[in-house]
Design a protein around this motif. Structure first.
Motif, PDB file in Angstrom:
ATOM      1  N   MET A   1       0.844  -1.191   0.000  1.00  0.00           N
ATOM      2  CA  MET A   1       0.000   0.000   0.000  1.00  0.00           C
ATOM      3  C   MET A   1       0.882   1.245   0.000  1.00  0.00           C
ATOM      4  N   ASP A   2       0.529   2.206  -0.825  1.00  0.00           N
ATOM      5  CA  ASP A   2       1.281   3.455  -0.868  1.00  0.00           C
ATOM      6  C   ASP A   2       1.146   4.210   0.455  1.00  0.00           C
ATOM      7  N   LYS A   3       2.252   4.864   0.806  1.00  0.00           N
ATOM      8  CA  LYS A   3       2.219   5.679   2.009  1.00  0.00           C
ATOM      9  C   LYS A   3       1.299   6.886   1.778  1.00  0.00           C
ATOM     10  N   PRO A   4       0.589   7.331   2.810  1.00  0.00           N
ATOM     11  CA  PRO A   4      -0.258   8.522   2.648  1.00  0.00           C
ATOM     12  C   PRO A   4       0.603   9.742   2.352  1.00  0.00           C
ATOM     13  N   TYR A   5       0.034  10.640   1.609  1.00  0.00           N
ATOM     14  CA  TYR A   5       0.762  11.849   1.214  1.00  0.00           C
ATOM     15  C   TYR A   5       1.095  12.692   2.438  1.00  0.00           C
ATOM     16  N   GLU A   6       2.354  13.089   2.533  1.00  0.00           N
ATOM     17  CA  GLU A   6       2.803  13.961   3.612  1.00  0.00           C
ATOM     18  C   GLU A   6       3.300  15.262   3.010  1.00  0.00           C
ATOM     19  N   PRO A   7       2.618  16.371   3.226  1.00  0.00           N
ATOM     20  CA  PRO A   7       3.056  17.635   2.629  1.00  0.00           C
ATOM     21  C   PRO A   7       4.365  18.116   3.241  1.00  0.00           C
ATOM     22  N   GLU A   8       5.187  18.744   2.415  1.00  0.00           N
ATOM     23  CA  GLU A   8       6.405  19.356   2.914  1.00  0.00           C
ATOM     24  C   GLU A   8       6.052  20.711   3.517  1.00  0.00           C
ATOM     25  N   CYS A   9       6.320  20.864   4.799  1.00  0.00           N
ATOM     26  CA  CYS A   9       5.935  22.096   5.475  1.00  0.00           C
ATOM     27  C   CYS A   9       6.831  22.293   6.680  1.00  0.00           C
ATOM     28  N   VAL A  10       7.467  23.433   6.753  1.00  0.00           N
ATOM     29  CA  VAL A  10       8.290  23.781   7.904  1.00  0.00           C
ATOM     30  C   VAL A  10       7.471  24.701   8.804  1.00  0.00           C
ATOM     31  N   PHE A  11       7.087  24.183   9.938  1.00  0.00           N
ATOM     32  CA  PHE A  11       6.276  24.980  10.845  1.00  0.00           C
ATOM     33  C   PHE A  11       7.137  26.004  11.586  1.00  0.00           C
ATOM     34  N   SER A  12       6.511  27.101  11.970  1.00  0.00           N
ATOM     35  CA  SER A  12       7.203  28.132  12.733  1.00  0.00           C
ATOM     36  C   SER A  12       7.511  27.625  14.137  1.00  0.00           C
ATOM     37  N   GLU A  13       8.430  28.315  14.803  1.00  0.00           N
ATOM     38  CA  GLU A  13       8.740  27.972  16.187  1.00  0.00           C
ATOM     39  C   GLU A  13       7.489  28.066  17.049  1.00  0.00           C
ATOM     40  N   ARG A  14       6.657  29.089  16.779  1.00  0.00           N
ATOM     41  CA  ARG A  14       5.424  29.259  17.548  1.00  0.00           C
ATOM     42  C   ARG A  14       4.483  28.071  17.329  1.00  0.00           C
ATOM     43  N   ALA A  15       4.350  27.646  16.070  1.00  0.00           N
ATOM     44  CA  ALA A  15       3.447  26.532  15.770  1.00  0.00           C
ATOM     45  C   ALA A  15       3.921  25.251  16.431  1.00  0.00           C
ATOM     46  N   ASN A  16       5.213  25.040  16.453  1.00  0.00           N
ATOM     47  CA  ASN A  16       5.742  23.816  17.049  1.00  0.00           C
ATOM     48  C   ASN A  16       5.554  23.777  18.555  1.00  0.00           C
ATOM     49  N   GLN A  17       5.318  24.925  19.169  1.00  0.00           N
ATOM     50  CA  GLN A  17       5.102  24.964  20.608  1.00  0.00           C
ATOM     51  C   GLN A  17       3.630  24.837  20.992  1.00  0.00           C
ATOM     52  N   LEU A  18       2.745  24.884  19.993  1.00  0.00           N
ATOM     53  CA  LEU A  18       1.327  24.783  20.292  1.00  0.00           C
ATOM     54  C   LEU A  18       0.977  23.394  20.815  1.00  0.00           C
ATOM     55  N   THR A  19       0.062  23.350  21.767  1.00  0.00           N
ATOM     56  CA  THR A  19      -0.424  22.081  22.300  1.00  0.00           C
ATOM     57  C   THR A  19      -1.945  22.105  22.298  1.00  0.00           C
ATOM     58  N   SER A  20      -2.537  20.927  22.310  1.00  0.00           N
ATOM     59  CA  SER A  20      -3.991  20.828  22.359  1.00  0.00           C
ATOM     60  C   SER A  20      -4.480  21.096  23.782  1.00  0.00           C
ATOM     61  N   SER A  21      -5.669  21.654  23.885  1.00  0.00           N
ATOM     62  CA  SER A  21      -6.270  21.878  25.188  1.00  0.00           C
ATOM     63  C   SER A  21      -6.589  20.546  25.857  1.00  0.00           C
ATOM     64  N   ALA A  22      -6.175  20.430  27.124  1.00  0.00           N
ATOM     65  CA  ALA A  22      -6.472  19.194  27.862  1.00  0.00           C
ATOM     66  C   ALA A  22      -7.971  18.960  27.950  1.00  0.00           C
TER      67      ALA A  22
END
Length: 399
Positions: A1-22
């Motif tokens: 089975m083909d791997k699902p498409y993964e977009p190339e995207c470099v997230f910002s430092e701010r985005a990488n620090q985001l977390t989901s609400s508990a």
């Protein structure tokens, strides 16, 4: 089975620090109909004025539809801003149109204030514990939190020393029926707090989503009103979510015109303006005194369900467990013996179809894992009794 498409995207430092609400993660579990959920902070749907809002939307579209469906000013619909200012002035504020900004819910207010007041590493004072949604919003801007001690009476003004306040961009506080604890500041503490803010020169963000939901005790003056008497800089947040309906996504900020001007610039870069149609419909709903007729019904819902939960806690929870007794709002705060981790307790409770929010995520500093927030707002009395009995049985096995 083909791997699902993964977009190339470099997230910002701010985005990488985001977390989901508990809380939002827990709510996924509570979508199951068999789960008794004390986790959500959702208003009671029984208190939504569905017919009134249908009438006002119909009236606005019939009489002024082309304006309602058009872009509007960033500051908000002028008649609604005037109504907000006049409503706050009835309680002793001294506001004009220039002091009011309409926003897309008070959560947007928190985000906009974070944008204009917080730099990376800025000191921000918060109650310990405090509203999780505020921590999630402010944390995008990478502040350095400093916590202010609390007790059964809420925030302790004397804990704000010159050293603690030095360089603080603001103090974030919920003086009425605080989320998560349900505690309310009395007048003496409110006066002491605004005196501290004036003398140590830090702004206060007064978040008051629940103030109109008082069903016991005596109303207290706002920090905004008291602050004006002593020269404190108080920024007040309000919302129509708890007095009408959260789906309207409508709130407001009351502040000095200089602050409002900067907030308007930040909002222009965010969403241009809050929906015109919604603002016009809400104005039609509130302009002639509807809230005075409507709110007693809403308060009675919370009074009855809150009383039911308090009676159930007295009956079912073991010795060594304590809880707050709110005079309004939607929440109460439970503290269990120190050796019990409520995150682990939640796992066991969910297996028996009961959910709540563990207290840990509400702390900006060292979390207290032996705490939990319970909301009674959307749970019928029969289910409150059943759910508390299940929690009580689990706790009795651990104390």
């Amino acid at each position: 089975m083909d791997k699902p498409y993964e977009p190339e995207c470099v997230f910002s430092e701010r985005a990488n620090q985001l977390t989901s609400s508990a809380i939002r993660e827990i709510l996924k579990v509570t979508e199951r109909p068999e789960v008794i959920s004390f986790a959500g902070g959702l208003p009671a749907p029984a208190g939504f004025p569905v017919e009134k809002m249908r009438e006002t939307f119909d009236k606005v579209l019939a009489e002024n539809g082309k304006v309602a469906l058009q872009y509007g000013p960033t500051e908000g619909y002028k008649p609604l801003r005037e109504w907000v200012a006049q409503d706050l002035n009835k309680a002793g504020a001294n506001l004009t149109l220039d002091n009011i900004l309409i926003v897309s819910g008070s959560q947007q207010a928190l985000d906009l204030l974070g944008k204009i007041l917080i730099d990376k590493g800025s000191k921000v004072l918060v109650e310990d514990p405090t509203y999780l949604g505020a921590l999630q919003s402010f944390s995008q801007y990478q502040p350095a939190y400093a916590t202010v001690a609390t007790d059964e009476g809420g925030l302790i003004p004397e804990a704000i020393t010159p050293e603690l306040a030095a360089g603080a961009r603001f103090l974030y506080a919920l003086p009425n029926f605080q989320n998560p604890t349900g505690r309310t500041l009395d007048r003496a503490r409110r006066e002491a707090l605004v005196q501290k803010a004036a003398s140590l020169k830090f702004p206060i963000i007064e978040d008051d989503p629940y103030g109109e939901l008082r069903y016991a005790g005596e109303p207290q003056p706002s920090l905004l009103t008291l602050g004006a008497e002593v020269g404190a800089n108080v920024i007040r947040l309000g919302t129509f979510s708890k007095v009408l309906a959260p789906g309207l996504r409508l709130g407001f900020i009351a502040a000095h015109a200089k602050i409002i001007h900067k907030l308007v610039q930040a909002k222009q870069a965010t969403d241009l303006h809050t929906p015109t149609l919604t603002q016009m419909a809400v104005y039609e709903a509130v302009k002639d005194g509807f809230l005075a007729e409507h709110l007693p019904h809403v308060r009675e819902i919370y009074r009855k369900q809150g009383r039911c939960m308090l009676e159930s806690l007295e009956r079912e929870f073991p010795a060594g467990v304590t809880w707050t007794k709110p005079e309004g709002g939607m929440f109460l705060w439970v503290t269990v013996p120190a050796h019990i981790d409520t995150q682990k307790l939640l796992t066991e409770a969910v297996e028996q179809n009961v959910a709540f929010v563990p207290g840990g995520p509400f702390f900006a500093g060292k979390p207290q894992h032996n705490t939990m927030r319970l909301s009674f707002a959307t749970v019928p009395e029969e289910k409150i009794r059943t759910g508390i009995a299940i929690l009580g049985k689990l706790l009795k096995q651990k104390v």
